[in-house]
Design a protein around this motif. Structure first.
Motif, PDB file in Angstrom:
ATOM      1  N   LEU A 127     -43.244  18.343  62.635  1.00 52.99           N
ATOM      2  CA  LEU A 127     -42.714  17.000  62.474  1.00 52.99           C
ATOM      3  C   LEU A 127     -43.814  15.988  62.801  1.00 52.99           C
ATOM      4  CD1 LEU A 127     -39.252  17.629  64.142  1.00 52.99           C
ATOM      5  CD2 LEU A 127     -39.840  17.748  61.718  1.00 52.99           C
ATOM      6  N   ILE A 128     -44.412  15.433  61.770  1.00 56.32           N
ATOM      7  CA  ILE A 128     -45.515  14.487  61.921  1.00 56.32           C
ATOM      8  C   ILE A 128     -44.939  13.146  62.353  1.00 56.32           C
ATOM      9  CG2 ILE A 128     -47.490  13.445  60.769  1.00 56.32           C
ATOM     10  CD1 ILE A 128     -47.153  15.708  58.624  1.00 56.32           C
ATOM     11  N   SER A 129     -45.434  12.625  63.469  1.00 58.33           N
ATOM     12  CA  SER A 129     -44.829  11.443  64.070  1.00 58.33           C
ATOM     13  C   SER A 129     -45.736  10.228  63.959  1.00 58.33           C
ATOM     14  CB  SER A 129     -44.484  11.721  65.537  1.00 58.33           C
ATOM     15  OG  SER A 129     -43.529  12.765  65.616  1.00 58.33           O
TER      16      SER A 129
ATOM     17  N   TYR B  44     -48.819   1.314  61.306  1.00 54.47           N
ATOM     18  CA  TYR B  44     -48.283   1.463  62.655  1.00 54.47           C
ATOM     19  C   TYR B  44     -48.838   2.748  63.262  1.00 54.47           C
ATOM     20  CZ  TYR B  44     -45.162  -2.117  60.897  1.00 54.47           C
ATOM     21  OH  TYR B  44     -44.664  -3.275  60.344  1.00 54.47           O
ATOM     22  N   ASN B  45     -50.005   2.635  63.863  1.00 56.24           N
ATOM     23  CA  ASN B  45     -50.683   3.820  64.367  1.00 56.24           C
ATOM     24  C   ASN B  45     -50.553   3.935  65.884  1.00 56.24           C
ATOM     25  OD1 ASN B  45     -52.689   2.119  65.533  1.00 56.24           O
ATOM     26  ND2 ASN B  45     -53.736   2.019  63.551  1.00 56.24           N
TER      27      ASN B  45
ATOM     28  N   THR C  66     -43.662   3.530  70.708  1.00 55.48           N
ATOM     29  CA  THR C  66     -42.716   4.599  70.402  1.00 55.48           C
ATOM     30  C   THR C  66     -43.000   5.143  69.009  1.00 55.48           C
ATOM     31  OG1 THR C  66     -41.079   2.990  69.609  1.00 55.48           O
ATOM     32  CG2 THR C  66     -40.882   3.721  71.906  1.00 55.48           C
ATOM     33  N   PHE C  67     -42.501   6.367  68.767  1.00 55.42           N
ATOM     34  CA  PHE C  67     -42.867   7.083  67.546  1.00 55.42           C
ATOM     35  C   PHE C  67     -41.665   7.818  66.967  1.00 55.42           C
ATOM     36  CE2 PHE C  67     -46.497   6.339  70.115  1.00 55.42           C
ATOM     37  CZ  PHE C  67     -47.505   6.038  69.229  1.00 55.42           C
TER      38      PHE C  67
ATOM     39  N   LYS D 141     -44.647   7.386  73.879  1.00 55.35           N
ATOM     40  CA  LYS D 141     -46.025   7.819  73.667  1.00 55.35           C
ATOM     41  C   LYS D 141     -46.408   8.930  74.640  1.00 55.35           C
ATOM     42  CE  LYS D 141     -49.063   4.690  72.614  1.00 55.35           C
ATOM     43  NZ  LYS D 141     -50.059   3.581  72.630  1.00 55.35           N
ATOM     44  N   GLU D 142     -45.964   8.804  75.879  1.00 55.34           N
ATOM     45  CA  GLU D 142     -46.375   9.771  76.911  1.00 55.34           C
ATOM     46  C   GLU D 142     -45.899  11.184  76.581  1.00 55.34           C
ATOM     47  OE1 GLU D 142     -43.169   9.530  80.439  1.00 55.34           O
ATOM     48  OE2 GLU D 142     -43.881   7.565  79.768  1.00 55.34           O
TER      49      GLU D 142
END
Length: 272
Positions: free
Chosen positions: A132-134, A198-199, A205-206, A219-220
């Motif tokens: 799952l590419i986020s 949006y990198n 958040t992702f 992100k963490e």
């Protein structure tokens, strides 16, 4: 004419065999990531299974991992030199011109798994691990809502050849048929734009752009990782697995009712 789904039953011993193929795929992904300092983490039911069962949820039928976009691009390059292509195939928009999902898959060569309702798509298939590419979500509320709506339509466009066949409502089938006329290159281009826009550096958040998701992922959770025991092997997961799973599932340690202890994939044909 209404589509009549064909579902090939999978006895428990066959499910266990499928899980062992998926474990082989996961360990190959882990090997390549460790060799090339690539960050990934198990997620979804795989992470629940790791926390609750020390491995697979007994009835689960797939493996999910997540990577940030920049990590997936590193993984993709690493596979060009390190992946055993006689045994595995990395499937995404670039490697399979008929592939329609916004996440990638690592497939086991020589196996077959044709999802019910997807027999006509023609893309490569087999036992798989979902990657799952986020990508980032805008930090402000209104842009985030617009982003969410765009992601919804991207997902529906890519899924439309299936929806036009399997949807029970005739109007939905008609709507999906209209969407299916949109060339695949259009949603692929929009996904590429959003991924650049949006990198990692700009967002807090992702999410996976074409995968249903309620909450943004911190992100963490993608960068603060730890080794976790999965079926007797060490794999990588978020250090704050409890926080992630609580946000996504609530009380994830509670077993579901017996009638809900089933996998969520069905096949019209499979062969290991």
């Amino acid at each position: 004419m209404r589509y009549k789904p064909n579902v090939m039953e999978m006895p428990r011993e066959q499910l266990k065999k499928m899980q062992m193929v998926e474990l082989e795929l996961l360990l190959e992904l882990d090997r390549i990531c460790r060799k090339n300092q690539i960050k990934y983490n198990i997620c979804g039911g795989t992470l629940i299974g790791c926390m609750r069962h020390g491995g697979f949820i007994p009835w689960d039928d797939d493996v999910d991992v997540r990577m940030l976009r920049k990590e997936y691009e590193k993984f993709k390059r690493a596979c060009e030199k390190d992946l055993d292509t006689s045994r595995f195939f990395l499937q995404d928009f670039d490697s399979d011109p008929l592939y329609r999902w916004g996440y990638a898959k690592l497939l086991k060569t020589g196996t077959t798994y044709v999802r019910t309702g997807q027999e006509h798509l023609g893309m490569k298939n087999g036992i798989w691990v979902d990657i799952l590419i986020s990508d980032g979500i805008p930090n402000h509320k209104i842009p985030a809502k617009i982003h969410q709506a765009i992601c919804f339509f991207l997902r529906k466009i890519l899924w439309s050849p299936v929806g036009a066949k399997v949807s029970e409502n005739v109007m939905l089938r008609f709507w999906y048929r209209m969407l299916s006329w949109i060339p695949r290159r259009v949603p692929v281009a929009v996904i590429s734009y959003l991924a650049r826009r949006y990198n990692f550096d700009k967002c807090n958040t992702f999410r996976s752009l074409t995968f249903p998701q309620i909450h943004g992922l911190k992100k963490e959770w993608f960068v603060d990782l730890t080794e976790m025991n999965f079926e007797g092997h060490k794999v990588l997961g978020p250090r704050d697995a409890h926080g992630w799973l609580t946000q996504e599932y609530g009380d994830y340690m509670k077993m579901p009712p017996v009638d809900q202890q089933t996998g969520h994939n069905t096949a019209s044909y499979y062969d290991f």
